[in-house]
Design a protein around this motif. Sequence first.
Motif, PDB file in Angstrom:
ATOM      1  N   SER A 169     -15.653   2.199 -39.295  1.00 37.72           N
ATOM      2  CA  SER A 169     -17.045   2.453 -38.907  1.00 37.72           C
ATOM      3  C   SER A 169     -17.990   1.683 -39.803  1.00 37.72           C
ATOM      4  O   SER A 169     -18.940   1.053 -39.348  1.00 37.72           O
ATOM      5  CB  SER A 169     -17.321   3.968 -38.960  1.00 37.72           C
ATOM      6  OG  SER A 169     -16.524   4.638 -38.002  1.00 37.72           O
ATOM      7  N   ARG A 170     -17.740   1.714 -41.115  1.00 39.52           N
ATOM      8  CA  ARG A 170     -18.618   0.984 -42.037  1.00 39.52           C
ATOM      9  C   ARG A 170     -18.534  -0.527 -41.784  1.00 39.52           C
ATOM     10  O   ARG A 170     -19.550  -1.217 -41.685  1.00 39.52           O
ATOM     11  CB  ARG A 170     -18.251   1.302 -43.482  1.00 39.52           C
ATOM     12  CG  ARG A 170     -19.208   0.642 -44.464  1.00 39.52           C
ATOM     13  CD  ARG A 170     -18.870   0.945 -45.924  1.00 39.52           C
ATOM     14  NE  ARG A 170     -19.934   0.444 -46.780  1.00 39.52           N
ATOM     15  CZ  ARG A 170     -20.995   1.169 -47.151  1.00 39.52           C
ATOM     16  NH1 ARG A 170     -21.114   2.416 -46.746  1.00 39.52           N
ATOM     17  NH2 ARG A 170     -21.937   0.635 -47.918  1.00 39.52           N
ATOM     18  N   ALA A 171     -17.311  -1.025 -41.621  1.00 46.68           N
ATOM     19  CA  ALA A 171     -17.141  -2.475 -41.426  1.00 46.68           C
ATOM     20  C   ALA A 171     -17.795  -2.945 -40.133  1.00 46.68           C
ATOM     21  O   ALA A 171     -18.361  -4.041 -40.062  1.00 46.68           O
ATOM     22  CB  ALA A 171     -15.654  -2.818 -41.418  1.00 46.68           C
ATOM     23  N   LEU A 172     -17.768  -2.094 -39.118  1.00 52.75           N
ATOM     24  CA  LEU A 172     -18.393  -2.456 -37.837  1.00 52.75           C
ATOM     25  C   LEU A 172     -19.903  -2.618 -38.007  1.00 52.75           C
ATOM     26  O   LEU A 172     -20.494  -3.609 -37.543  1.00 52.75           O
ATOM     27  CB  LEU A 172     -18.070  -1.378 -36.795  1.00 52.75           C
ATOM     28  CG  LEU A 172     -18.630  -1.572 -35.388  1.00 52.75           C
ATOM     29  CD1 LEU A 172     -18.112  -2.855 -34.755  1.00 52.75           C
ATOM     30  CD2 LEU A 172     -18.273  -0.356 -34.524  1.00 52.75           C
ATOM     31  N   PHE A 173     -20.520  -1.686 -38.727  1.00 52.40           N
ATOM     32  CA  PHE A 173     -21.967  -1.782 -38.946  1.00 52.40           C
ATOM     33  C   PHE A 173     -22.300  -2.982 -39.839  1.00 52.40           C
ATOM     34  O   PHE A 173     -23.295  -3.673 -39.635  1.00 52.40           O
ATOM     35  CB  PHE A 173     -22.504  -0.483 -39.542  1.00 52.40           C
ATOM     36  CG  PHE A 173     -22.651   0.629 -38.560  1.00 52.40           C
ATOM     37  CD1 PHE A 173     -21.969   1.826 -38.734  1.00 52.40           C
ATOM     38  CD2 PHE A 173     -23.458   0.492 -37.438  1.00 52.40           C
ATOM     39  CE1 PHE A 173     -22.108   2.863 -37.815  1.00 52.40           C
ATOM     40  CE2 PHE A 173     -23.597   1.516 -36.522  1.00 52.40           C
ATOM     41  CZ  PHE A 173     -22.926   2.702 -36.702  1.00 52.40           C
ATOM     42  N   GLU A 174     -21.458  -3.230 -40.842  1.00 50.80           N
ATOM     43  CA  GLU A 174     -21.708  -4.368 -41.728  1.00 50.80           C
ATOM     44  C   GLU A 174     -21.588  -5.693 -40.967  1.00 50.80           C
ATOM     45  O   GLU A 174     -22.398  -6.607 -41.153  1.00 50.80           O
ATOM     46  CB  GLU A 174     -20.745  -4.331 -42.919  1.00 50.80           C
ATOM     47  CG  GLU A 174     -21.055  -3.196 -43.888  1.00 50.80           C
ATOM     48  CD  GLU A 174     -20.026  -3.041 -44.983  1.00 50.80           C
ATOM     49  OE1 GLU A 174     -20.323  -2.386 -46.001  1.00 50.80           O
ATOM     50  OE2 GLU A 174     -18.895  -3.567 -44.822  1.00 50.80           O
ATOM     51  N   ARG A 175     -20.599  -5.773 -40.049  1.00 48.80           N
ATOM     52  CA  ARG A 175     -20.420  -6.993 -39.261  1.00 48.80           C
ATOM     53  C   ARG A 175     -21.606  -7.189 -38.313  1.00 48.80           C
ATOM     54  O   ARG A 175     -22.120  -8.282 -38.145  1.00 48.80           O
ATOM     55  CB  ARG A 175     -19.110  -6.941 -38.486  1.00 48.80           C
ATOM     56  CG  ARG A 175     -18.820  -8.167 -37.661  1.00 48.80           C
ATOM     57  CD  ARG A 175     -18.680  -9.422 -38.537  1.00 48.80           C
ATOM     58  NE  ARG A 175     -17.481  -9.399 -39.346  1.00 48.80           N
ATOM     59  CZ  ARG A 175     -16.317  -9.963 -38.984  1.00 48.80           C
ATOM     60  NH1 ARG A 175     -16.216 -10.573 -37.814  1.00 48.80           N
ATOM     61  NH2 ARG A 175     -15.280  -9.913 -39.776  1.00 48.80           N
ATOM     62  N   PHE A 176     -22.035  -6.098 -37.694  1.00 46.19           N
ATOM     63  CA  PHE A 176     -23.224  -6.142 -36.813  1.00 46.19           C
ATOM     64  C   PHE A 176     -24.450  -6.555 -37.627  1.00 46.19           C
ATOM     65  O   PHE A 176     -25.222  -7.425 -37.212  1.00 46.19           O
ATOM     66  CB  PHE A 176     -23.435  -4.771 -36.167  1.00 46.19           C
ATOM     67  CG  PHE A 176     -24.760  -4.602 -35.479  1.00 46.19           C
ATOM     68  CD1 PHE A 176     -25.725  -3.736 -36.015  1.00 46.19           C
ATOM     69  CD2 PHE A 176     -25.072  -5.290 -34.315  1.00 46.19           C
ATOM     70  CE1 PHE A 176     -26.956  -3.568 -35.385  1.00 46.19           C
ATOM     71  CE2 PHE A 176     -26.302  -5.137 -33.684  1.00 46.19           C
ATOM     72  CZ  PHE A 176     -27.244  -4.271 -34.223  1.00 46.19           C
ATOM     73  N   GLY A 177     -24.592  -5.987 -38.815  1.00 50.47           N
ATOM     74  CA  GLY A 177     -25.728  -6.321 -39.673  1.00 50.47           C
ATOM     75  C   GLY A 177     -25.723  -7.784 -40.095  1.00 50.47           C
ATOM     76  O   GLY A 177     -26.771  -8.440 -40.130  1.00 50.47           O
ATOM     77  N   ALA A 178     -24.541  -8.320 -40.369  1.00 51.74           N
ATOM     78  CA  ALA A 178     -24.457  -9.743 -40.750  1.00 51.74           C
ATOM     79  C   ALA A 178     -24.866 -10.637 -39.573  1.00 51.74           C
ATOM     80  O   ALA A 178     -25.570 -11.633 -39.749  1.00 51.74           O
ATOM     81  CB  ALA A 178     -23.030 -10.070 -41.195  1.00 51.74           C
ATOM     82  N   ALA A 179     -24.449 -10.246 -38.374  1.00 53.05           N
ATOM     83  CA  ALA A 179     -24.848 -11.013 -37.180  1.00 53.05           C
ATOM     84  C   ALA A 179     -26.356 -10.933 -36.982  1.00 53.05           C
ATOM     85  O   ALA A 179     -27.009 -11.933 -36.653  1.00 53.05           O
ATOM     86  CB  ALA A 179     -24.115 -10.473 -35.950  1.00 53.05           C
TER      87      ALA A 179
END
Length: 257
Positions: free
Chosen positions: A232-242
Amino acid sequence: MKPLIGISCCIKAFGIFGTPNHAASDSYVRVVLGPVNGIPVLLPAAGESLAPQILPRLDGLILTGSRSNVCPEYYEGPAHAEGTPEDHARDATTLPLIRAAIAAGVPLLAICRGFQELNVALGGSLDQRIQDLPGRIDHSTPADQRLARIRTAKAHGMRLLPGSLMASLAGGTEVPVNSLHNQGIRRLAPRLVAEGWAPDGTIEAVRVKDAPGFAYGVQWHPEYDWESDALSRALFERFGAAAAAWAARRHMAQAAE
Ligand SMILES: N[C@@H](CCC(=O)NCCCC(=O)O)C(=O)O
């Protein structure tokens, strides 16, 4: 420059007069301020005219969960059972907004109801009570379950597609997820690729296969789990980086004007 992240609102009746308000859960604001590392912008359920006016100003879009359900008229489904919550204003706003965001390449993360909207917006359909279907488990939580730790607890496993983004973010192909939904994908939209499944075959994660930008949907609620759950955290971080990359491009384009 932190990215501006649009968060879809629902129409909710508040107060003693039950007047309509545009609302989104604090959990989405907190996750944008946290692992997404963005600035939250609540998007009112103001209809389809919102998309062309707001998208050029956004760097990412989160389609939120809600107890309300996408109206069956958008996917030729049967009328909902009496008393099933709907939100016509939200549908009229998010379905065109999703299509416009994907077309433009604005990073998009669709969660639970938002995941179902993504599927319908791109031509898919929904089952309305999957717990009533043969061989399917009950993915819902009782509406009167007041204890958040029970309502949002891990509820079932999820199998992830080997080699998918979800599997790489999870560091494996089997992860537990929470589950707070009655509806689910029936016909997968042609432009979606399933990347995660519950043990009963319910689709739990999708990717928009031809999207120019980050465009994913999940049936579970990562906003409840990100402080303790790696995927869950990695998904938000990846979305945030995009979204941050989109913001940089957007500001460079504005500077060049
Ligand atoms: N209404 C749809 C989508 C379910 C969903 O988004 N649930 C979020 C509930 C929010 C909460 O109770 O915290 C369905 O039932 O499938």
